[in-house]
Write an enzyme that holds these catalytic residues in place. Structure first.
Site, PDB file in Angstrom:
ATOM      1  N   SER A 109       1.142 113.254  33.341  1.00 49.21           N
ATOM      2  CA  SER A 109       0.669 114.626  33.129  1.00 49.21           C
ATOM      3  C   SER A 109      -0.641 114.570  32.358  1.00 49.21           C
ATOM      4  O   SER A 109      -0.846 113.676  31.529  1.00 49.21           O
ATOM      5  CB  SER A 109       1.698 115.437  32.322  1.00 49.21           C
ATOM      6  OG  SER A 109       1.177 116.708  31.974  1.00 49.21           O
ATOM      7  N   TYR A 159       7.023 116.409  25.228  1.00 43.21           N
ATOM      8  CA  TYR A 159       6.662 116.223  26.635  1.00 43.21           C
ATOM      9  C   TYR A 159       5.414 115.353  26.745  1.00 43.21           C
ATOM     10  O   TYR A 159       5.371 114.405  27.544  1.00 43.21           O
ATOM     11  CB  TYR A 159       6.434 117.576  27.304  1.00 43.21           C
ATOM     12  CG  TYR A 159       6.110 117.472  28.776  1.00 43.21           C
ATOM     13  CD1 TYR A 159       7.114 117.205  29.704  1.00 43.21           C
ATOM     14  CD2 TYR A 159       4.807 117.642  29.240  1.00 43.21           C
ATOM     15  CE1 TYR A 159       6.826 117.099  31.059  1.00 43.21           C
ATOM     16  CE2 TYR A 159       4.509 117.534  30.584  1.00 43.21           C
ATOM     17  CZ  TYR A 159       5.518 117.262  31.491  1.00 43.21           C
ATOM     18  OH  TYR A 159       5.228 117.150  32.829  1.00 43.21           O
TER      19      TYR A 159
END
Length: 268
Positions: free
Chosen positions: A131, A144
């Site tokens: 990501s 995350y």
């Protein structure tokens, strides 16, 4: 030339499904995975194998099933993952461990399961979906970011350790795309007495808006296809809006406090 065999974890929905459909249309032999096939009785885009990336025994069974049918595996796309938000101080540690188990340990389990076959073939490609958030410590999304950042770093290690076997590793870091990721994301409770309440509430609203207004998942699928066609893939790739991709460049060239200020202003 025989079609390449591709395995996509988390292939029953979201980015994984979009990637699988696109590669199938391009002539690849695609298999996806899901934790529970019974939830998708009408899924016919490509075959689904039952696998939980947190349970190595299910990974072994799924890989063996694929190899019995195809006798090879050319591309692994580690796409399965979960979202998590919350002030670090107030996020239950069990939820932190669960996020790492899926987003970091899970891909490692699958990689370990496919490497013997790829070594026998003397070829193979592993694409770890990370990501853009993994390049920076985002407020209220730090766990995350950490899981994806760790996956990106370990990919660099695996490239060096396996290149003599003809195996390639790379990452693809997406920005925000319109998927159902929010439905499965863990949110630390927004407590009225929390000292983080106001800023966390704003961030949650911003995250949902960014996903709702995100790009078409087909752009991720096209990027995956591009990577698969490369003879010698780069270490890292990105896909997303110009601003999101440019943020990685800015972090690399700006003094730390300058970038921190930009990030703080953008996320408030």
């Amino acid at each position: 030339m025989k079609s390449k065999v591709v395995l996509i974890t988390g292939g029953s929905s979201g980015l994984g499904k979009a990637i699988g459909i696109y590669l199938t249309d391009k002539g690849y032999i695609v298999y996806g995975t899901t934790r529970d096939k019974l939830k998708y009785p009408d899924f016919d885009a490509f075959p689904l194998l039952e696998m939980d990336v947190c349970k190595p025994d299910t990974i072994t069974l799924a890989i063996n099933e694929l190899l019995r049918t195809e006798n090879r595996l050319d591309v692994l796309i580690n796409n399965a993952g979960v979202g998590i938000t919350g002030p670090l101080e107030e996020t239950p540690h069990l939820e932190i461990l669960k996020a790492f188990d899926t987003n970091f340990n899970g891909p490692l389990h699958v990689i370990k399961a496919v490497l013997p076959q790829m070594r026998r073939q003397k070829s193979g490609l592993v694409i770890n979906i990370t990501s853009i958030a993994g390049y920076m410590g985002l407020p209220y999304r730090g766990i995350y970011s950490a899981t994806k950042g760790a996956l990106g770093t370990i990919t660099e290690t695996l490239r060096l350790e396996t290149k003599t076997f003809g195996i390639h590793f790379t990452t693809l870091a997406p920005g925000d795309f319109a998927t159902n990721i929010a439905a499965g994301r863990y949110h630390a409770p927004l407590e009225k007495v929390s000292v983080y309440k106001d800023n966390y509430a704003k961030t949650l609203k911003s995250i949902d808006t960014d996903v709702d207004n995100g790009g078409d998942p087909i752009e991720v699928a096209k990027k995956i296809h591009y990577i698969v066609k490369q003879k010698s893939p780069k270490v890292h790739y990105t896909v997303g809006s110009t601003l999101q991709r440019f943020s990685i460049f800015l972090k690399g060239v700006l003094p730390g406090k300058w970038f921190e200020k930009l990030l703080d202003n953008h996320t408030r």
